[in-house]
Design a protein around this motif. Structure first.
Motif, PDB file in Angstrom:
ATOM      1  N   UNK A 136       0.801  -1.205   0.000  1.00  0.00           N
ATOM      2  CA  UNK A 136       0.000   0.000   0.000  1.00  0.00           C
ATOM      3  C   UNK A 136       0.843   1.268   0.000  1.00  0.00           C
ATOM      4  N   UNK A 137       1.936   1.258   0.728  1.00  0.00           N
ATOM      5  CA  UNK A 137       2.801   2.438   0.774  1.00  0.00           C
ATOM      6  C   UNK A 137       3.388   2.748  -0.601  1.00  0.00           C
ATOM      7  N   UNK A 138       3.776   1.711  -1.332  1.00  0.00           N
ATOM      8  CA  UNK A 138       4.295   1.930  -2.691  1.00  0.00           C
ATOM      9  C   UNK A 138       3.197   2.514  -3.575  1.00  0.00           C
ATOM     10  N   UNK A 139       2.007   1.931  -3.522  1.00  0.00           N
ATOM     11  CA  UNK A 139       0.899   2.450  -4.324  1.00  0.00           C
ATOM     12  C   UNK A 139       0.544   3.879  -3.932  1.00  0.00           C
ATOM     13  N   UNK A 140       0.470   4.142  -2.639  1.00  0.00           N
ATOM     14  CA  UNK A 140       0.116   5.488  -2.172  1.00  0.00           C
ATOM     15  C   UNK A 140       1.121   6.523  -2.687  1.00  0.00           C
ATOM     16  N   UNK A 141       2.383   6.189  -2.608  1.00  0.00           N
ATOM     17  CA  UNK A 141       3.416   7.117  -3.088  1.00  0.00           C
ATOM     18  C   UNK A 141       3.276   7.354  -4.591  1.00  0.00           C
ATOM     19  N   UNK A 142       3.113   6.295  -5.337  1.00  0.00           N
ATOM     20  CA  UNK A 142       3.034   6.403  -6.798  1.00  0.00           C
ATOM     21  C   UNK A 142       1.756   7.075  -7.288  1.00  0.00           C
ATOM     22  N   UNK A 143       0.664   6.890  -6.541  1.00  0.00           N
ATOM     23  CA  UNK A 143      -0.630   7.429  -6.960  1.00  0.00           C
ATOM     24  C   UNK A 143      -0.981   8.751  -6.274  1.00  0.00           C
ATOM     25  N   UNK A 144      -0.084   9.232  -5.419  1.00  0.00           N
ATOM     26  CA  UNK A 144      -0.315  10.506  -4.748  1.00  0.00           C
ATOM     27  C   UNK A 144      -1.436  10.459  -3.722  1.00  0.00           C
ATOM     28  N   UNK A 145      -1.579   9.334  -3.032  1.00  0.00           N
ATOM     29  CA  UNK A 145      -2.629   9.186  -2.028  1.00  0.00           C
ATOM     30  C   UNK A 145      -2.090   9.709  -0.692  1.00  0.00           C
ATOM     31  N   UNK A 146      -2.748  10.712  -0.115  1.00  0.00           N
ATOM     32  CA  UNK A 146      -2.281  11.228   1.178  1.00  0.00           C
ATOM     33  C   UNK A 146      -2.546  10.229   2.304  1.00  0.00           C
ATOM     34  N   UNK A 147      -1.873  10.407   3.420  1.00  0.00           N
ATOM     35  CA  UNK A 147      -2.015   9.470   4.534  1.00  0.00           C
ATOM     36  C   UNK A 147      -3.465   9.343   5.006  1.00  0.00           C
ATOM     37  N   UNK A 148      -4.236  10.431   4.978  1.00  0.00           N
ATOM     38  CA  UNK A 148      -5.630  10.327   5.426  1.00  0.00           C
ATOM     39  C   UNK A 148      -6.507   9.587   4.420  1.00  0.00           C
ATOM     40  N   UNK A 149      -5.980   9.281   3.253  1.00  0.00           N
ATOM     41  CA  UNK A 149      -6.684   8.475   2.260  1.00  0.00           C
ATOM     42  C   UNK A 149      -6.218   7.033   2.236  1.00  0.00           C
ATOM     43  N   UNK A 150      -5.362   6.661   3.192  1.00  0.00           N
ATOM     44  CA  UNK A 150      -4.774   5.321   3.264  1.00  0.00           C
ATOM     45  C   UNK A 150      -5.220   4.679   4.580  1.00  0.00           C
ATOM     46  N   UNK A 151      -6.197   3.779   4.484  1.00  0.00           N
ATOM     47  CA  UNK A 151      -6.761   3.112   5.652  1.00  0.00           C
ATOM     48  C   UNK A 151      -6.120   1.740   5.823  1.00  0.00           C
ATOM     49  N   UNK A 152      -5.738   1.439   7.049  1.00  0.00           N
ATOM     50  CA  UNK A 152      -5.171   0.134   7.383  1.00  0.00           C
ATOM     51  C   UNK A 152      -6.188  -0.567   8.283  1.00  0.00           C
ATOM     52  N   UNK A 153      -6.747  -1.660   7.808  1.00  0.00           N
ATOM     53  CA  UNK A 153      -7.881  -2.314   8.477  1.00  0.00           C
ATOM     54  C   UNK A 153      -7.507  -3.750   8.846  1.00  0.00           C
ATOM     55  N   UNK A 154      -7.380  -4.026  10.138  1.00  0.00           N
ATOM     56  CA  UNK A 154      -6.958  -5.362  10.579  1.00  0.00           C
ATOM     57  C   UNK A 154      -7.989  -6.441  10.239  1.00  0.00           C
TER      58      UNK A 154
END
Length: 126
Positions: free
Chosen positions: A47-65
């Motif tokens: 997800x971190x690689x995708x977020x960086x490449x797609x310009x997704x800010x941290x508040x748009x990156x949800x980590x769900x156990x």
């Protein structure tokens, strides 16, 4: 993506995620996107690689156990749940994301076995 013996994304897996990000941009467009992964280290790495490449800010990156689907998942995850309650909870997570995000796309980075379940939920919800 491919991962190593420590359950972390390896170099080959990073390259796969970079290619996936390019494919998303090519076929889906520039976004905006939201991203959800399980809390498995390998899923977060992807997800971190995708977020960086797609310009997704941290508040748009949800980590769900709850969506961690493997025998090393937390005991309260979908993997260890039983019956209709686990399906209802998963549907609720997906529906909440759909309700909160009107524009762009939602990217779910999940475990292979979970991908089929999510596809069916999207078909039912929309």
């Amino acid at each position: 993506g491919n991962y190593d013996g420590n359950n972390r994304l390896n170099n080959s897996g990073r390259e796969e995620m970079i290619l996936l990000a390019g494919s998303i941009q090519e076929h889906v467009g520039e976004g905006p996107y939201r991203l959800m992964t399980s809390t498995a280290p390998r899923a977060i790495d992807s997800g971190e690689v995708l977020a960086e490449r797609l310009g997704i800010p941290n508040d748009g990156f949800k980590r769900e156990s709850y969506v961690w689907y493997a025998n090393d998942a937390p005991s309260d995850s979908y993997y260890f749940g039983f019956g209709k309650d686990r399906i209802k909870k998963l549907k609720g997570i997906v529906q909440t994301d759909l309700d909160a995000f009107e524009e762009g796309g939602i990217i779910y980075v999940t475990h292979w076995d979970m991908a089929g379940y999510l596809a069916g939920f999207f078909a039912e919800i929309k």
